[in-house]
Design an enzyme around this catalytic site. Structure first.
Site, PDB file in Angstrom:
ATOM      1  N   ARG A 218      38.424   1.884  96.784  1.00 41.12           N
ATOM      2  CA  ARG A 218      39.576   2.807  96.795  1.00 41.12           C
ATOM      3  C   ARG A 218      39.233   3.935  97.757  1.00 41.12           C
ATOM      4  NH1 ARG A 218      38.133   2.218  91.405  1.00 41.12           N
ATOM      5  NH2 ARG A 218      37.537   4.421  91.264  1.00 41.12           N
ATOM      6  N   CYS A 310      52.565  37.328 103.921  1.00 43.27           N
ATOM      7  CA  CYS A 310      53.822  37.392 103.167  1.00 43.27           C
ATOM      8  C   CYS A 310      54.234  35.974 102.745  1.00 43.27           C
ATOM      9  CB  CYS A 310      54.919  38.008 104.024  1.00 43.27           C
ATOM     10  SG  CYS A 310      54.441  39.558 104.815  1.00 43.27           S
ATOM     11  N   ASP A 312      56.647  34.135 103.916  1.00 46.00           N
ATOM     12  CA  ASP A 312      57.092  33.281 105.016  1.00 46.00           C
ATOM     13  C   ASP A 312      56.498  33.661 106.370  1.00 46.00           C
ATOM     14  OD1 ASP A 312      59.211  32.435 103.087  1.00 46.00           O
ATOM     15  OD2 ASP A 312      59.878  34.493 103.487  1.00 46.00           O
TER      16      ASP A 312
HETATM   17  C1  LIG Z   1      41.719  10.019  94.041  1.00 38.50           C
HETATM   18  C2  LIG Z   1      40.974   8.848  93.547  1.00 38.50           C
HETATM   19  C3  LIG Z   1      40.216   8.057  94.429  1.00 38.50           C
HETATM   20  C4  LIG Z   1      39.958   8.432  95.870  1.00 38.50           C
HETATM   21  O1  LIG Z   1      38.825   9.252  95.934  1.00 38.50           O
HETATM   22  P1  LIG Z   1      38.251   9.825  97.320  1.00 38.50           P
HETATM   23  O2  LIG Z   1      37.094  10.635  96.945  1.00 38.50           O
HETATM   24  O3  LIG Z   1      39.371  10.658  97.896  1.00 38.50           O
HETATM   25  O4  LIG Z   1      37.942   8.673  98.176  1.00 38.50           O
HETATM   26  C5  LIG Z   1      39.649   6.900  93.929  1.00 38.50           C
HETATM   27  N1  LIG Z   1      39.801   6.547  92.633  1.00 38.50           N
HETATM   28  C6  LIG Z   1      40.486   7.293  91.760  1.00 38.50           C
HETATM   29  C7  LIG Z   1      40.591   6.844  90.348  1.00 38.50           C
HETATM   30  C8  LIG Z   1      41.090   8.475  92.179  1.00 38.50           C
HETATM   31  O5  LIG Z   1      41.747   9.230  91.292  1.00 38.50           O
END
Ligand SMILES: *Cc1c(COP(=O)(O)O)cnc(C)c1O
Length: 381
Positions: A218, A310, A312
């Site tokens: 991931r 501020c 904006d």
């Molecule tokens: C956000 C998240 C990731 C990604 O993590 P990074 O450190 O950004 O690579 C992977 N697994 C889970 C469960 C997450 O919540």
């Protein structure tokens, strides 16, 4: 292409996102699937555009935190598998099923409740194991075994994956990480011969231990070109390319006399006759008041933000008169000067993850591809 009417914008370099995914892919064993993590509108960069860049570069799946984020991607035409990693209400599982969105099963109780709603639907699940993060997931083997048999005996559930998440993968000391990894291995014995996707690696794990990631990763923060932490920068095996930059322009300029004051509270006093520029970005854009006093880049030189920021607008102290419309870079490079996301994070005593996330959607995102503008997303119009 001009569909925004203020002089402030963020640039998202999609070539850099593609390069980061390609570099990671080279490190991983063949046939490891890359799940691009595009939660929180792709860490503030733009969900659809980042997803498409990542998929083009070799990712095969997407992951988000909430069901709404997955539905938003489906609405925009994304058809690849999407995993919701956070908790989804059992009463909403049919919405996920209808949209072919995979959900996280994080307790036996959740499975029981979700099952009640799935009369004519089937939903794909990734089982979440809590090996030490203490956030979501099954912690005990007894509950794991019961949950697996609940899935096996209920045709509405398709087991697609199993995963865990590390609390300290970005720290030099790997003792706690190893403990979590071993716990995961122990719990994985119950998944032998199930042929499911097994994933534990966030960016830090994918980069440091590419051969210990099972069959999927991931990939979040590093895809955006940012290191997961400053502790392990020396362990990143390739150069990350930062994708996010933030720019504005001088919309007004004046010479103020020594002793005159600037902005709310009149906290800043000109110490000499000074050129002061007004820049149309403020705390409602996520450029928060704590950044008062920090630098921006004008014509390749650092100049300070003076007085309170501020809602904006904010003011900067210039070394000389500048033409209206002169570009101001808040994050990014001009000539040989760079203000990195990490520099802003350090100033705010936080982590780089927070910085692009906090730049609000009032700031239009300009997407760059092959060095030119591919698209501009203005969430207001
Ligand atoms: C956000 C998240 C990731 C990604 O993590 P990074 O450190 O950004 O690579 C992977 N697994 C889970 C469960 C997450 O919540």
């Amino acid at each position: 292409m001009q569909n925004f009417y203020r002089d402030t914008w963020a640039e998202i370099n999609l070539d850099h996102i593609e390069a980061n995914v390609q570099s990671l892919k080279k490190q991983l064993p063949p046939n490891t699937e890359i799940m691009a993590v595009v939660k929180a509108n792709a860490y503030g960069h733009g969900d659809l555009e980042v997803a498409n860049a990542a998929l083009k570069a070799g990712a095969t799946r997407l992951a988000v935190a909430f069901l709404d984020e997955a539905l938003a991607l489906r609405k925009k035409g994304v058809t690849v598998p999407i995993l919701v990693m956070g908790a989804v209400r059992p009463s909403d599982v049919t919405i996920a099923a209808e949209n072919h969105i995979s959900l996280t099963a994080y307790s036996k109780e959740w499975l029981k409740q979700a099952g009640k709603y799935l009369l004519h639907h089937e939903v794909s699940l990734h089982m979440k194991l809590d090996t030490g993060m203490g956030r979501l997931g099954i912690r005990e083997e007894e509950e794991l075994v019961e949950s697996l048999s609940f899935i096996d005996t209920h045709a509405c559930f398709q087991l697609e994956g199993v995963f865990t998440h590390f609390a300290t993968a970005d720290e030099k000391d790997t003792a706690y990480f190893k403990g979590q990894y071993d716990r995961f291995l122990t719990m994985l014995k119950h998944f032998e011969h199930k042929g499911v996707l097994i994933h534990c690696a966030n960016s830090a794990t994918s980069l440091r231990f590419p051969n210990d990631v099972f069959n999927a990763v991931r990939y979040g923060i590093s895809m955006y070109g940012l290191p997961p932490s400053l502790d392990i920068v020396d362990e990143i095996p390739f150069k990350l390319k930062e994708a996010f930059s933030l720019h504005s322009s001088i919309v007004h300029i004046k010479k103020v006399k020594k002793g005159e004051k600037i902005s709310y509270g009149a906290t800043y006093t000109a110490s000499e006759d000074e050129w002061i520029g007004t820049v149309p970005i403020g705390y409602a854009d996520g450029w928060i008041r704590r950044l008062s006093g920090s630098d921006v880049l004008v014509d390749g030189e650092r100049v300070p933000i003076v007085g309170r920021i501020c809602m904006d607008q904010m003011m900067i102290k210039l070394k000389e008169e500048k033409p209206l419309g002169t570009k101001v870079t808040l994050i990014g490079s001009q000539k040989d000067q760079t203000i990195s996301v990490n520099e802003v994070a350090k100033r705010l005593e936080t982590i780089n993850y927070e910085v692009p996330c906090m730049i609000s959607w009032r700031v239009p995102r300009m997407f760059l591809k092959n060095g030119s503008i591919m698209e501009v997303r203005n969430s207001l119009l």
